[in-house]
Design an enzyme around this catalytic site. Sequence first.
Site, PDB file in Angstrom:
ATOM      1  N   TYR A   1       0.816  -1.219   0.000  1.00  0.00           N
ATOM      2  CA  TYR A   1       0.000   0.000   0.000  1.00  0.00           C
ATOM      3  C   TYR A   1       0.845   1.263   0.000  1.00  0.00           C
ATOM      4  CZ  TYR A   1      -4.057  -2.893   0.781  1.00  0.00           C
ATOM      5  OH  TYR A   1      -5.054  -3.822   0.637  1.00  0.00           O
TER       6      TYR A   1
ATOM      7  N   LYS B   1       3.778 -14.384   5.464  1.00  0.00           N
ATOM      8  CA  LYS B   1       4.067 -15.343   4.388  1.00  0.00           C
ATOM      9  C   LYS B   1       5.591 -15.382   4.246  1.00  0.00           C
ATOM     10  CE  LYS B   1       2.539 -17.933   0.930  1.00  0.00           C
ATOM     11  NZ  LYS B   1       1.659 -19.113   1.051  1.00  0.00           N
TER      12      LYS B   1
ATOM     13  N   ASP C   1      -2.227 -18.016   4.433  1.00  0.00           N
ATOM     14  CA  ASP C   1      -3.230 -18.882   3.779  1.00  0.00           C
ATOM     15  C   ASP C   1      -3.825 -19.868   4.789  1.00  0.00           C
ATOM     16  OD1 ASP C   1      -0.546 -19.537   3.661  1.00  0.00           O
ATOM     17  OD2 ASP C   1      -0.714 -20.824   1.919  1.00  0.00           O
TER      18      ASP C   1
ATOM     19  N   ASP D   1      -6.033  -6.327   5.330  1.00  0.00           N
ATOM     20  CA  ASP D   1      -7.183  -5.898   4.538  1.00  0.00           C
ATOM     21  C   ASP D   1      -8.080  -7.108   4.261  1.00  0.00           C
ATOM     22  OD1 ASP D   1      -8.845  -4.427   2.977  1.00  0.00           O
ATOM     23  OD2 ASP D   1      -7.405  -3.991   1.390  1.00  0.00           O
TER      24      ASP D   1
END
Length: 335
Positions: free
Chosen positions: A123, A170, A203, A227
């Site tokens: 972002y 991640k 995930d 988000d």
Amino acid sequence: MQTITVIPGDGTGPELIAATLRVVEATGLDIKWEMAEAGMTAHEKGLDYLPDETLSSIRRNKIALKGPLTTPIGTGFRSINVALRKALDLYVNLRPVKTYKGVLSRYDDIDLVVVRENTEDLYAGIEHMVGEDAAESIKIITRKGSDRIVRFAFDYARKEKRKKVTAVHKANIMKCTDGLFLNVARQVAEEYQDIEFEERIVDNMCMQLVSKPHLYDVMVMPNLYGDIVSDLCAGLVGGLGVAPSANIGADAAIFEPVHGSAPKYAGQNKVNPTATILSAVLMLKYMDQGDAAAKIEGALAEVIAGKKDVTYDLGGGATTSQMADAIIRKMGHPQ
Ligand code: NAD
């Protein structure tokens, strides 16, 4: 007396904010509202989308309650909300997610908190085309940005008497960026031995939240995962109509519903004020007005559970202002 900046916003924002101010006033707290403009409403009055006076008002009062803003299409502003967060360095996006009896949702008794980093990651807005057929976006993660968001999550857990913080990442793939975030999270966790710490790959986190949400408590993560995961969590408890948020920095904080301005309902006194009222509840907690916050939340929960004095999306026939009236009555202030 505390002065609070109020930005009614666009579309249904003004009617939602009006209902919320009445509910907060019914607590009897000594608060002065300082009204400020932003968004399309400001533009239509010949002002900037984000007038300097509005920013100065928030800087002066340090706390703002805000309705949703309609994002202008075809101008230089990507988002006024992003501009506000950047201008005031509001690095925390705090989204508690809770089940209220009476709201149609998949699970009972969900009580989760997403702490989303609000300024970095993809972002940062550094992206460009590489020739005609490729595009590149730069993901920024810093030690300072990671440290302050993880520290916020642990301090929040301590203050709210919560038991566990889960860092979401991640780092198995993005060893540099998410690796830095995760390492900082592990270091900060060492300083909070009273709070359990665990890590989840994003995930797997999403899968676990859908299948076993009760295993989780406070979750902290970089911007993009935050988000997505916070909307997933809102979906677990009945959607955007009941999802509040806070944008918090070292020097200021803005409280607002997660949903947008729902322009097709503007002026109809029809939409659900719950998310805006719960944002005010977060604001009162932030101001250390826990009793007033609990009073509003308790009355709101009773009204929602009663199913009668609620708006159409919650299965009732009440207007925005009638739902606020019912909450005020439950708080012991007859109309
Ligand atoms: P939206 O959240 O306004 O509406 C999505 C759906 O949810 C619509 O069907 C709407 O009617 C419904 N809805 C929203 N709030 C509701 C409420 N309180 N009660 C009952 N139903 C409700 O999203 P959108 O249509 O994608 O966006 C409209 C405008 O809002 C856009 O300009 C967008 O950029 C802006 N927006 C602003 C913010 C913000 O200021 N924080 C956040 C999201 C979107």
